[in-house]
Design an enzyme around this catalytic site. Structure first.
Site, PDB file in Angstrom:
ATOM      1  N   HIS A 237       0.864  -1.194   0.000  1.00 58.38           N
ATOM      2  CA  HIS A 237       0.000   0.000   0.000  1.00 58.38           C
ATOM      3  C   HIS A 237       0.897   1.239   0.000  1.00 58.38           C
ATOM      4  CE1 HIS A 237      -2.889   3.039   1.520  1.00 58.38           C
ATOM      5  NE2 HIS A 237      -3.812   2.245   1.086  1.00 58.38           N
ATOM      6  N   PHE A 238       1.568   1.586  -1.050  1.00 54.33           N
ATOM      7  CA  PHE A 238       1.513   0.879  -2.324  1.00 54.33           C
ATOM      8  C   PHE A 238       2.923   0.473  -2.705  1.00 54.33           C
ATOM      9  CE2 PHE A 238      -2.037   3.789  -2.062  1.00 54.33           C
ATOM     10  CZ  PHE A 238      -3.107   2.988  -2.426  1.00 54.33           C
TER      11      PHE A 238
END
Lengths: 132, 169
Positions: free
Chosen positions: B34-35
């Site tokens: 994330h991410f």
């Protein structure tokens, strides 16, 4: 002591904040669950907001008597329905509520659905009256 | 595995307010996805960390007796979402209401002096309605308070040092 109109406006604000509804959706006859989309946890939120807005104390179970709703002794509730004793007790403990339609099929799970905006105003008014 | 989203509580005034710090680090697995090349602290976990801070304040306010859960987020606004590894967040919570069946806290998240997010969280006590469910065990919340070092900084409602209820004076 606020006027009835001021009480309504205060109740409306509490409901708008708690339920994210528009001002014009909140009328005296609106039901909290059916018309305004309140869920059970929202009732606690509404109570918190009313207490703060009007500096009152609404005890647990005053909106809907939880000892009756959660009765497991079959004194007040049997097969999911309020008994005659349960209905009589509800009438005594929820004098603000219009129980006419509920009484035709008194399923206990539907008890919270009868609460209206006007009922909230009544409760607030009673609390303010008893404080003065 | 435990679900801790703060590292330490730095201010704890019984029945009033608390502050906690959260150091965001690339060692946290969730940031790897994330991410993938642009790690970002998820907003939901910022809310969870704030809720843990406020939940413990409410738990102590009710005498360590009630299990407290986040019940509702009446309002919450993120002003910034670009929280990245290497940064430290400070969560500030103020108890607005508490009573037998729950409470409400106004909350903020800061990065240094920058207000990142603010809102209002509502908590409920599990009480008898959930007595047949064990979301967490007895003592878990008190263990969290020790882990977050609340008793090193805590102030009781009467202004004295907040003591661990299971330790002798």
């Amino acid at each position: 002591m606020p006027s009835q109109e001021e009480i309504f406006e205060g109740v409306k604000k509490a409901l708008v904040d708690a339920l994210a509804v528009d001002d014009d959706e909140v009328t005296p006859k609106s039901t909290l669950v059916g018309d305004l989309g309140a869920e059970s946890i929202d009732l606690l939120d509404i109570v918190f907001r009313l207490e703060k807005a009007f500096d009152i104390k609404i005890e647990r179970g005053e909106l809907v008597p939880d000892d009756i709703v959660n009765d497991t002794q079959e004194q007040y509730v049997k097969d999911g329905k309020l008994t005659e004793l349960g209905l009589a007790e509800i009438k005594k403990r929820m004098p603000f509520a219009d129980l006419a339609s509920f009484e035709t099929n008194p399923m206990v799970q539907n008890l919270t659905t009868i609460l209206t905006v006007q009922d909230m105003c009544y409760i607030v008014e009673q609390k303010l009256n008893s404080a003065n | 595995m435990h679900w801790y989203w703060i590292d330490r509580i730095t201010v704890f005034e019984s029945q009033k307010r608390a502050e906690a710090v959260k150091a965001v680090t690339l060692a946290e697995d969730h940031l790897h996805d994330h991410f993938k090349f642009a790690p970002l602290m998820p907003g939901s976990l910022i809310i969870e960390g704030i809720a843990q801070t406020a939940g413990l304040l409410l738990y102590e306010a009710k005498g360590y007796k009630e299990k407290v859960v986040l019940a509702k987020i009446p309002k919450f606004t993120f002003h910034q979402i670009n929280v990245v590894p290497g940064e430290i967040l400070t969560y500030k919570v103020c108890l607005e209401t508490f009573r037998e069946d729950g409470g409400v806290a106004s909350v903020q998240a800061y990065r240094n002096d920058e207000l990142m997010a603010e809102g209002e969280l509502m908590f409920a006590h599990l009480g008898q309605a959930f007595s047949d469910q064990s979301l967490f065990a007895d003592g878990d919340m008190l263990d969290m308070m020790r882990l977050f070092r609340v008793f090193e900084v805590g102030v009781a409602a009467d202004g004295t040092k907040l003591l661990d209820p299971n330790c002798s004076k």
